[in-house]
Design an enzyme around this catalytic site. Structure first.
Site, PDB file in Angstrom:
ATOM      1  N   GLU A 162       0.812  -1.219   0.000  1.00  0.00           N
ATOM      2  CA  GLU A 162       0.000   0.000   0.000  1.00  0.00           C
ATOM      3  C   GLU A 162       0.841   1.264   0.000  1.00  0.00           C
ATOM      4  O   GLU A 162       0.461   2.272  -0.591  1.00  0.00           O
ATOM      5  CB  GLU A 162      -0.933   0.017   1.219  1.00  0.00           C
ATOM      6  CG  GLU A 162      -1.783   1.287   1.290  1.00  0.00           C
ATOM      7  CD  GLU A 162      -2.899   1.239   2.312  1.00  0.00           C
ATOM      8  OE1 GLU A 162      -2.875   0.365   3.202  1.00  0.00           O
ATOM      9  OE2 GLU A 162      -3.812   2.076   2.200  1.00  0.00           O
ATOM     10  N   ASP A 200      -0.622  -5.072   3.248  1.00  0.00           N
ATOM     11  CA  ASP A 200      -1.195  -3.874   3.865  1.00  0.00           C
ATOM     12  C   ASP A 200      -0.579  -3.804   5.254  1.00  0.00           C
ATOM     13  O   ASP A 200      -0.977  -4.539   6.152  1.00  0.00           O
ATOM     14  CB  ASP A 200      -2.725  -3.952   3.941  1.00  0.00           C
ATOM     15  CG  ASP A 200      -3.321  -2.593   4.296  1.00  0.00           C
ATOM     16  OD1 ASP A 200      -4.499  -2.360   3.992  1.00  0.00           O
ATOM     17  OD2 ASP A 200      -2.590  -1.764   4.891  1.00  0.00           O
ATOM     18  N   ILE A 236      -0.606  -1.650   7.753  1.00  0.00           N
ATOM     19  CA  ILE A 236      -1.569  -1.316   8.815  1.00  0.00           C
ATOM     20  C   ILE A 236      -2.930  -1.192   8.134  1.00  0.00           C
ATOM     21  O   ILE A 236      -3.231  -0.157   7.516  1.00  0.00           O
ATOM     22  CB  ILE A 236      -1.235   0.016   9.521  1.00  0.00           C
ATOM     23  CG1 ILE A 236       0.197   0.040  10.064  1.00  0.00           C
ATOM     24  CG2 ILE A 236      -2.263   0.285  10.637  1.00  0.00           C
ATOM     25  CD1 ILE A 236       0.433  -0.769  11.302  1.00  0.00           C
ATOM     26  N   ASP A 237      -3.745  -2.238   8.207  1.00  0.00           N
ATOM     27  CA  ASP A 237      -5.102  -2.131   7.646  1.00  0.00           C
ATOM     28  C   ASP A 237      -6.019  -1.704   8.787  1.00  0.00           C
ATOM     29  O   ASP A 237      -6.056  -2.346   9.837  1.00  0.00           O
ATOM     30  CB  ASP A 237      -5.548  -3.465   7.062  1.00  0.00           C
ATOM     31  CG  ASP A 237      -6.881  -3.330   6.360  1.00  0.00           C
ATOM     32  OD1 ASP A 237      -6.972  -2.486   5.457  1.00  0.00           O
ATOM     33  OD2 ASP A 237      -7.845  -4.015   6.740  1.00  0.00           O
ATOM     34  N   THR A 288      -6.109   1.939   9.330  1.00  0.00           N
ATOM     35  CA  THR A 288      -5.191   3.006   9.768  1.00  0.00           C
ATOM     36  C   THR A 288      -5.865   4.017  10.685  1.00  0.00           C
ATOM     37  O   THR A 288      -5.250   4.493  11.645  1.00  0.00           O
ATOM     38  CB  THR A 288      -4.628   3.734   8.527  1.00  0.00           C
ATOM     39  OG1 THR A 288      -3.993   2.783   7.672  1.00  0.00           O
ATOM     40  CG2 THR A 288      -3.623   4.797   8.914  1.00  0.00           C
ATOM     41  N   ASP A 308      -6.100  -4.540   0.683  1.00  0.00           N
ATOM     42  CA  ASP A 308      -7.089  -4.582   1.767  1.00  0.00           C
ATOM     43  C   ASP A 308      -7.723  -5.961   1.894  1.00  0.00           C
ATOM     44  O   ASP A 308      -7.997  -6.422   3.001  1.00  0.00           O
ATOM     45  CB  ASP A 308      -8.208  -3.565   1.486  1.00  0.00           C
ATOM     46  CG  ASP A 308      -7.767  -2.113   1.592  1.00  0.00           C
ATOM     47  OD1 ASP A 308      -8.173  -1.318   0.719  1.00  0.00           O
ATOM     48  OD2 ASP A 308      -7.019  -1.778   2.528  1.00  0.00           O
TER      49      ASP A 308
HETATM   50  C1  LIP Z   1      -9.370   0.557   5.259  1.00  0.00           C
HETATM   51  C2  LIP Z   1     -10.179  -0.680   4.958  1.00  0.00           C
HETATM   52  C3  LIP Z   1     -11.611  -0.520   5.439  1.00  0.00           C
HETATM   53  C4  LIP Z   1     -12.243   0.650   4.732  1.00  0.00           C
HETATM   54  C5  LIP Z   1     -11.461   1.893   5.078  1.00  0.00           C
HETATM   55  C6  LIP Z   1      -9.996   1.778   4.662  1.00  0.00           C
HETATM   56  P1  LIP Z   1      -6.818   1.270   5.306  1.00  0.00           P
HETATM   57  O1  LIP Z   1      -8.067   0.372   4.764  1.00  0.00           O
HETATM   58  O2  LIP Z   1      -9.574  -1.778   5.580  1.00  0.00           O
HETATM   59  O3  LIP Z   1     -12.384  -1.668   5.192  1.00  0.00           O
HETATM   60  O4  LIP Z   1     -13.581   0.773   5.100  1.00  0.00           O
HETATM   61  O5  LIP Z   1     -12.047   2.990   4.431  1.00  0.00           O
HETATM   62  O6  LIP Z   1      -9.924   1.672   3.260  1.00  0.00           O
HETATM   63  O7  LIP Z   1      -6.918   2.563   4.547  1.00  0.00           O
HETATM   64  O8  LIP Z   1      -6.968   1.465   6.749  1.00  0.00           O
HETATM   65  O9  LIP Z   1      -5.589   0.476   4.918  1.00  0.00           O
END
Ligand code: LIP
Length: 271
Positions: free
Chosen positions: A72, A88, A90-91, A93, A221
């Site tokens: 990412e 990813d 930190i998914d 974030t 993601d």
């Molecule tokens: C997140 C996703 C989540 C989505 C957020 C964001 P990030 O990814 O995991 O499902 O609803 O808007 O996209 O940006 O934290 O890596």
């Protein structure tokens, strides 16, 4: 690739994800700040996102120097081995920034293509550093949480289904997503918006959600969570019944998947 080879990739991915989780938790104790924004002022990146991805990239290439990397926070690395790592760091974030214990380290290992609609997922690990939970799967090897087998909930009608979803960072995208939600909310048991697609997909695998859908997800993601959900018995798909893409990702046991896809189509989504 053989199941043994996928299992070996899973062992490596797990070791790397656990080291990254330890790094991120420690880094968070030192405080978190927004390093930059992307698609909107609330689409944030922290220094920990970038430093964690750099750590994962280093560990992958130390072990497998010819592999590709799709991450990412940094440029795609083209490999020569035919194996790519989809990261990813930190998914979730925003949850990470606010200290909400629902963010994850998500690592998938794929082959055959860099396109989610065409790649074959071989191994996947999603770690929730706040809880210590380790979700994982290998192709044909089943899905596990902390070593225990996972199975999706079955025979759940939409009217009794707990459905996870999420929203983008741009106002007009969120408006369109809310209009779909307006149609769906009266049809389901309830909705949960937990903030990490990887953990949402793992929640489906673990039976903590009956279904999940989201529009606007990047490959990193959903790459790992999708394999974990599939290996736990979920159908995972996207537009027109095909593979999950940026336009739509859906995960649920067969039956509920078709019912949810039908409701999304009636709400104007190409499901
Ligand atoms: C997140 C996703 C989540 C989505 C957020 C964001 P990030 O990814 O995991 O499902 O609803 O808007 O996209 O940006 O934290 O890596």
């Amino acid at each position: 690739m053989s199941e043994d080879a996928s299992a070996a990739l899973l062992d490596l991915a797990r070791r790397i994800a656990l080291e990254a989780a330890e790094f991120a938790i420690e880094a968070r104790r030192g405080g978190v700040s927004v390093a930059l924004t992307k698609s909107s002022p609330v689409d944030i990146v922290t220094a920990v996102d970038r430093d964690t991805e750099a750590l994962i990239r280093r560990l992958v290439l130390e072990a497998r120097p010819d592999d590709g990397i799709i991450g990412e926070e940094d440029e795609t690395r083209i490999g020569t081995s035919g194996v790519d790592w989809v990261i990813d760091p930190i998914d979730g974030t925003v949850n990470f920034l606010y200290g909400i214990p629902a963010w994850s380290i998500s690592i998938a290992v794929v082959t055959g293509s860099a396109d989610p609609a065409r790649w074959t997922a071989l191994a996947a690990v999603v770690v929730n550093p706040s809880t210590g939970e380790v979700f994982e799967a290998s192709a044909g090897g089943g899905a596990r949480l902390d070593g225990q087998p996972l199975q999706v909930n079955t025979n759940v009608p939409l009217s009794h289904a707990l459905v996870g979803t999420g929203f983008g960072y741009e106002a007009e995208v969120r408006r369109a997503q809310a209009e779909v939600l307006l149609e769906l909310l009266p049809l389901a048991r309830d909705i949960r918006r937990m903030g990490s697609a990887a953990l949402d997909l793992c929640a489906v695998a673990a039976g903590r959600l009956d279904a999940y859908y989201e529009r606007g997800l990047n490959a990193w993601d959903h790459a790992a969570g999708a394999l974990i959900a599939q290996e736990a018995g979920a159908r995972v798909g996207g537009p027109g019944g095909g593979a999950a893409t940026f336009d739509l990702a859906i995960a649920a046991a067969p039956g509920l998947y078709e019912e949810l896809a039908g409701a999304l189509r009636r709400a104007g989504v190409d499901a």
